[in-house]
Scaffold this motif. Structure first.
Motif, short mmCIF file in Angstrom:
data_model
loop_
_atom_site.label_atom_id
_atom_site.label_comp_id
_atom_site.label_asym_id
_atom_site.label_seq_id
_atom_site.Cartn_x
_atom_site.Cartn_y
_atom_site.Cartn_z
N UNK A 200 0.83 -1.20 0.00
CA UNK A 200 0.00 0.00 0.00
C UNK A 200 0.87 1.25 0.00
N UNK A 201 1.96 1.21 0.78
CA UNK A 201 2.86 2.36 0.82
C UNK A 201 3.49 2.62 -0.55
N UNK A 202 3.86 1.56 -1.26
CA UNK A 202 4.44 1.73 -2.60
C UNK A 202 3.44 2.35 -3.56
N UNK A 203 2.19 1.91 -3.48
CA UNK A 203 1.16 2.42 -4.39
C UNK A 203 0.85 3.88 -4.12
N UNK A 207 5.83 9.37 -6.29
CA UNK A 207 7.00 8.84 -7.00
C UNK A 207 7.86 9.92 -7.65
N UNK A 208 7.49 11.19 -7.47
CA UNK A 208 8.28 12.28 -8.01
C UNK A 208 8.12 12.51 -9.50
N UNK A 209 7.18 11.82 -10.11
CA UNK A 209 6.98 11.93 -11.55
C UNK A 209 6.17 13.19 -11.86
N UNK A 240 -0.26 3.93 -13.25
CA UNK A 240 0.76 3.71 -12.24
C UNK A 240 2.13 3.45 -12.88
N UNK A 241 3.16 3.75 -12.10
CA UNK A 241 4.50 3.38 -12.55
C UNK A 241 4.62 1.85 -12.51
N UNK A 246 3.24 -3.25 -9.98
CA UNK A 246 3.67 -4.53 -9.41
C UNK A 246 3.12 -4.69 -8.00
N UNK A 247 3.17 -3.60 -7.21
CA UNK A 247 2.63 -3.66 -5.85
C UNK A 247 1.12 -3.87 -5.88
N UNK A 248 0.44 -3.19 -6.79
CA UNK A 248 -1.00 -3.36 -6.95
C UNK A 248 -1.34 -4.81 -7.32
N UNK A 249 -0.54 -5.40 -8.21
CA UNK A 249 -0.76 -6.79 -8.62
C UNK A 249 -0.56 -7.74 -7.45
N UNK A 250 0.46 -7.47 -6.63
CA UNK A 250 0.68 -8.33 -5.45
C UNK A 250 -0.51 -8.28 -4.51
N UNK A 251 -1.07 -7.08 -4.32
CA UNK A 251 -2.25 -6.96 -3.45
C UNK A 251 -3.45 -7.67 -4.05
N UNK A 252 -3.62 -7.58 -5.37
CA UNK A 252 -4.73 -8.27 -6.03
C UNK A 252 -4.60 -9.78 -5.85
N UNK A 253 -3.39 -10.30 -5.98
CA UNK A 253 -3.18 -11.74 -5.82
C UNK A 253 -3.43 -12.16 -4.38
N UNK A 254 -2.99 -11.35 -3.44
CA UNK A 254 -3.24 -11.65 -2.03
C UNK A 254 -4.74 -11.65 -1.75
#
Length: 358
Positions: A200-203, A207-209, A240-241, A246-254
């Protein structure tokens, strides 16, 4: 509950104040505009609350027996709430995860934060009429102070059991079997909470973009022949970057694993403890599939309800097949850590997970 920290990812609280949401405003708005629950007598409401509290305790032993998890741990009680109380609890949880003004805290954020609170309050009001039960790993139990609390929303459970015309006591225990499985998942595997917070923190981190860089990245992605997801997931992939997606996908899989595993356990426990479980399951599945008008479809898409339904279906099919192939004891290797979580390509092909992990 001890959990790993969120080092290595920028804390959500490090975001600029304008990006935060005033959850105190959100809770207040949500309570004011939430629809009232079904008409019921005080006696009926109190009887339902008492039965739900008892069912949440009664569900723990059979869930632990089927899953092989949380053996010997204390059995906590559940918080049995009305819609307004659920809104307050959800706002506190979201503030804990994402940062922002705490409900009930003095002062407030800037105008952008308060406007975000108004929008979030509308969403909380909408969800408050749909949530039957929820295990929240981020909020402390009000009785013990330990991380994690199981919440059951009484008016919503009464409304659904009336709509489905099912036996109330059976339906209440059936709902508790699903939610108690979530409590057991997190109680037995404390690392899950930290894993969720890290992602969640990564999402949510800045990101400075710049705006121009984001537009250039999205344009390049649209021109690329690299395959993308469809629908809402495809939009998330663009916005998303790569690290955030990738972090969002990990949360979806969890989430897919947690929901599918809970549905598997519910069906495994149900026949021995819920006399009318077949009638309940058939009626509930029919309710999930019933057609909606265009506005309902839009709202379901925006708040992710259709994605949630897909999680139940895909996650349960994955769990059913792995348990049927190797048994629950070996399935439980999935809870070892982040590296044993199913990958996106494994959810629909469980044999690939078995080959990789077992």
């Amino acid at each position: 509950m001890s959990t790993p920290g969120t080092s290595g990812a920028e804390s959500p609280d490090a975001r600029p104040p304008g990006a935060q949401i005033d959850w105190g405003v959100a809770a207040g708005i949500g309570r004011r505009i939430a629809r009232p629950g079904p008409l019921t007598t005080r006696y009926t409401l109190e009887a339902a609350r008492s039965e739900l509290a008892s069912a949440a305790v009664a569900a723990e032993a059979p869930v632990r027996e089927v899953t092989g998890l949380a053996d010997g741990l204390p059995v906590p009680t559940a918080s049995v709430l009305d819609r307004g109380q659920w809104i307050d609890a959800a706002a506190r949880s979201m503030s804990s995860m994402l940062g922002g003004g705490q409900p009930g805290s003095p002062g407030g954020l800037n105008i952008a934060g308060r406007l975000g609170g108004v929008q979030a309050g509308g969403l909380l009001a909408l969800l408050s009429g749909a949530i039957l039960g929820q295990y929240d790993p981020f909020s402390p139990d009000p009785r013990t102070g330990d991380d994690g609390v199981l919440m059951l929303v009484t008016p919503n459970i009464i409304a659904v059991e009336r709509s489905l015309k099912v036996v109330p006591s059976d339906f209440r225990l059936w709902v508790c079997l699903h939610e108690v499985t979530h409590r057991v998942q997190f109680s037995a595997n404390p690392w899950l909470r930290g894993y969720m917070l890290d992602n969640i923190a990564l999402i949510s981190a800045d990101n400075g973009e710049s705006g121009g860089e984001m537009v250039a990245r999205i344009s390049a992605a649209l021109k690329s022949e690299k395959p993308r997801e469809k629908g809402v997931l495809g939009a998330m992939q663009l916005l998303q970057t790569p690290e955030q997606y990738d972090a969002f996908t990990r949360l979806m899989m969890l989430g897919t694993l947690l929901e599918g595993h809970a549905d598997h356990v519910m069906d495994a426990v149900g026949p021995g403890h819920v006399p009318t479980v077949e009638r309940i399951r058939a009626a509930f599945d029919q309710r999930r599939k019933r057609p909606q008008n265009p506005l309902q479809k839009l709202l379901r898409s925006l708040i992710g309800m259709d994605a949630k339904l897909a999680q139940y279906i895909r996650g349960k099919a994955f769990t059913d097949e792995v348990v049927a192939t190797v048994g629950m004891e070996r399935f439980n290797a999935i809870w070892t850590g982040p590296d044993t979580m199913p990958l996106p390509e494994e959810i629909d092909e469980p044999r690939r997970w078995i080959d990789r992990v077992l």
